[in-house]
Write an enzyme that holds these catalytic residues in place. Structure first.
Site, PDB file in Angstrom:
ATOM      1  N   SER A  86      -8.822   9.000  -2.629  1.00 17.90           N
ATOM      2  CA  SER A  86      -8.985   8.182  -1.185  1.00 17.90           C
ATOM      3  C   SER A  86      -8.434   9.290  -0.591  1.00 17.90           C
ATOM      4  CB  SER A  86      -7.769   7.173  -1.314  1.00 17.90           C
ATOM      5  OG  SER A  86      -7.788   6.280  -2.010  1.00 17.90           O
ATOM      6  N   HIS A 136     -14.183   6.798   0.455  1.00 13.19           N
ATOM      7  CA  HIS A 136     -14.284   7.383  -1.259  1.00 13.19           C
ATOM      8  C   HIS A 136     -16.223   7.169  -0.736  1.00 13.19           C
ATOM      9  CE1 HIS A 136     -11.393   6.857  -4.109  1.00 13.19           C
ATOM     10  NE2 HIS A 136     -11.369   6.386  -3.112  1.00 13.19           N
ATOM     11  N   HIS A 158     -12.342   1.154  -9.771  1.00 15.64           N
ATOM     12  CA  HIS A 158     -11.452   1.178  -9.689  1.00 15.64           C
ATOM     13  C   HIS A 158     -11.167  -0.459 -10.594  1.00 15.64           C
ATOM     14  CE1 HIS A 158     -10.995   3.575  -6.415  1.00 15.64           C
ATOM     15  NE2 HIS A 158     -10.344   3.990  -6.353  1.00 15.64           N
ATOM     16  N   TYR A 166      -9.820  -2.456 -10.446  1.00 11.16           N
ATOM     17  CA  TYR A 166      -9.373  -3.162  -9.106  1.00 11.16           C
ATOM     18  C   TYR A 166     -10.537  -3.925  -8.221  1.00 11.16           C
ATOM     19  CZ  TYR A 166      -8.834  -0.091  -5.090  1.00 11.16           C
ATOM     20  OH  TYR A 166      -8.651   0.759  -4.612  1.00 11.16           O
ATOM     21  N   GLU A 167     -11.392  -3.606  -8.326  1.00 10.58           N
ATOM     22  CA  GLU A 167     -12.746  -3.879  -7.582  1.00 10.58           C
ATOM     23  C   GLU A 167     -13.400  -4.810  -8.590  1.00 10.58           C
ATOM     24  OE1 GLU A 167     -15.261  -0.232  -5.611  1.00 10.58           O
ATOM     25  OE2 GLU A 167     -13.761   0.284  -6.602  1.00 10.58           O
ATOM     26  N   ALA A 192      -4.739   9.464  -4.991  1.00 10.58           N
ATOM     27  CA  ALA A 192      -3.524   9.461  -4.381  1.00 10.58           C
ATOM     28  C   ALA A 192      -2.434   8.355  -4.560  1.00 10.58           C
ATOM     29  CB  ALA A 192      -4.454   8.827  -2.262  1.00 10.58           C
ATOM     30  N   MET A 215      -3.036   3.503  -8.726  1.00 11.15           N
ATOM     31  CA  MET A 215      -4.365   2.732  -8.938  1.00 11.15           C
ATOM     32  C   MET A 215      -5.107   2.693  -9.641  1.00 11.15           C
ATOM     33  SD  MET A 215      -4.142  -0.076  -5.734  1.00 11.15           S
ATOM     34  CE  MET A 215      -2.900  -0.421  -4.737  1.00 11.15           C
ATOM     35  N   SER A 216      -5.395   4.612  -9.915  1.00 10.12           N
ATOM     36  CA  SER A 216      -6.775   4.920 -10.749  1.00 10.12           C
ATOM     37  C   SER A 216      -6.388   5.678 -11.971  1.00 10.12           C
ATOM     38  CB  SER A 216      -7.823   5.462  -9.627  1.00 10.12           C
ATOM     39  OG  SER A 216      -6.504   6.382  -9.079  1.00 10.12           O
ATOM     40  N   ASN A 244       2.579   8.795  -0.004  1.00  8.63           N
ATOM     41  CA  ASN A 244       3.973   7.861   0.613  1.00  8.63           C
ATOM     42  C   ASN A 244       4.833   8.278  -0.295  1.00  8.63           C
ATOM     43  OD1 ASN A 244       1.059   6.369  -0.432  1.00  8.63           O
ATOM     44  ND2 ASN A 244       3.839   4.999  -0.752  1.00  8.63           N
ATOM     45  N   HIS A 248      -3.598   1.151   2.889  1.00 14.64           N
ATOM     46  CA  HIS A 248      -4.929   1.910   3.082  1.00 14.64           C
ATOM     47  C   HIS A 248      -4.924   2.675   3.685  1.00 14.64           C
ATOM     48  CE1 HIS A 248      -8.167   3.491   0.014  1.00 14.64           C
ATOM     49  NE2 HIS A 248      -9.495   2.935   1.296  1.00 14.64           N
TER      50      HIS A 248
END
Ligand code: HPA
Length: 268
Positions: A29, A59, A81, A83-84, A111, A206-207, A230, A242
């Site tokens: 990201s 992306h 990802h 989660y998609e 990220a 998350m990746s 963050n 996001h």
């Protein structure tokens, strides 16, 4: 190697030339602009049957094949990802294609949220190891014994040494740390972050973990660098969203690009 991957590699060579690729780069990201630095041919994922449809803003879903600091690379601007789609192996075909294009290395970027006060927003972290906090695995369902992939030194010590040397030579501060994979797409709770921190993680995202497992399965050497966008949930009063991730990614992106360029020059 699947027939599909071989066919896609032939299609890509037809568009971008036969010269073998050395390294695959997966952009996280807010890091998509790095693809524009590559002197080469961009192929939309939509033209590559079986490539994932990635709808995550930040992306660009293109595969770019070309020279970066004189090294032939394949840049995956879009990452799928877990989660998609609910599919842990969503990046399997792109990584099979990478291998079929001749590469022996995959470098993932992402990220991430930090659990360490000495690794604030804008820092970068070279992954030394990971914790699969999701319990998922991209090799579930793989029928061959190759699924029992050893994960010691999954983050290749030689590549890490090269990345470290590039960072030192450029005067870029780069932390070393353990990345925990959290499935997303919701962010973690402060209690989860506390737990993950106690388990030994330095950053969370998350990746990347599924891609590293797949890369090792395929016999690709792997490495990864996080940009810290963050402090993780409950670690500070900083907002987590996001939008914030995309806004903060450029802070570390310049450092990441410097390290990457230095590393690639060192490969020549
Ligand atoms: N958690 C998970 N993924 C992330 C974060 C985070 O805090 N920041 C950027 N990606």
């Amino acid at each position: 190697m699947s027939k599909n991957a071989e066919a896609l590699a032939a299609q890509i060579k037809g568009a971008a030339g036969e010269a073998p690729v050395r390294l695959g780069l997966i952009l996280g990201s807010g890091l998509g602009h790095i693809a524009n630095e590559v002197d080469g041919v961009a192929i939309p994922y939509g033209d590559l049957p079986g490539f994932p449809h990635t709808g995550v803003s930040g992306h660009n879903a293109n595969l770019v094949i070309g020279d970066f600091e004189g090294v032939r690379v394949a840049v995956f601007g879009g990452r799928a990802h877990y989660y998609e789609s609910g599919r842990g192996d969503a990046m399997r075909l792109p990584l099979e294609v990478l291998k079929a294009l001749g590469a022996d290395m995959m470098l993932a970027t992402n990220a991430a949220g930090s659990m360490r006060d000495d690794m604030p927003t804008g820092s970068i972290m070279c992954l030394s190891d990971h914790i699969n906090f999701s319990g998922l695995n991209p090799l579930i369902g793989e029928p061959t014994d190759a699924r029992f992939v050893p994960m010691k030194d999954a983050y290749d010590p030689d590549i890490r040494k090269g990345l470290r040397a590039a960072a030192t030579a450029a005067g870029v501060e780069m932390a070393d740390g353990v990345y925990a994979w959290y499935s997303g797409p919701s962010f973690e709770t402060p209690a989860e972050i506390k737990a993950i921190g106690m388990l030994g993680a330095d950053a969370v995202g998350m990746s990347t973990v599924p891609e590293v497992i797949l890369a090792r399965f395929l016999g690709l050497r792997a490495a990864a660098i996080s940009t810290i966008t963050n402090m993780a949930a409950g670690m500070s009063n900083e907002a987590i969203s996001h939008e914030h991730t995309k806004a903060m990614a450029p802070l570390g992106a310049a450092k990441l690009e410097t390290v990457l360029r230095g590393y690639l020059r060192g490969l020549l």
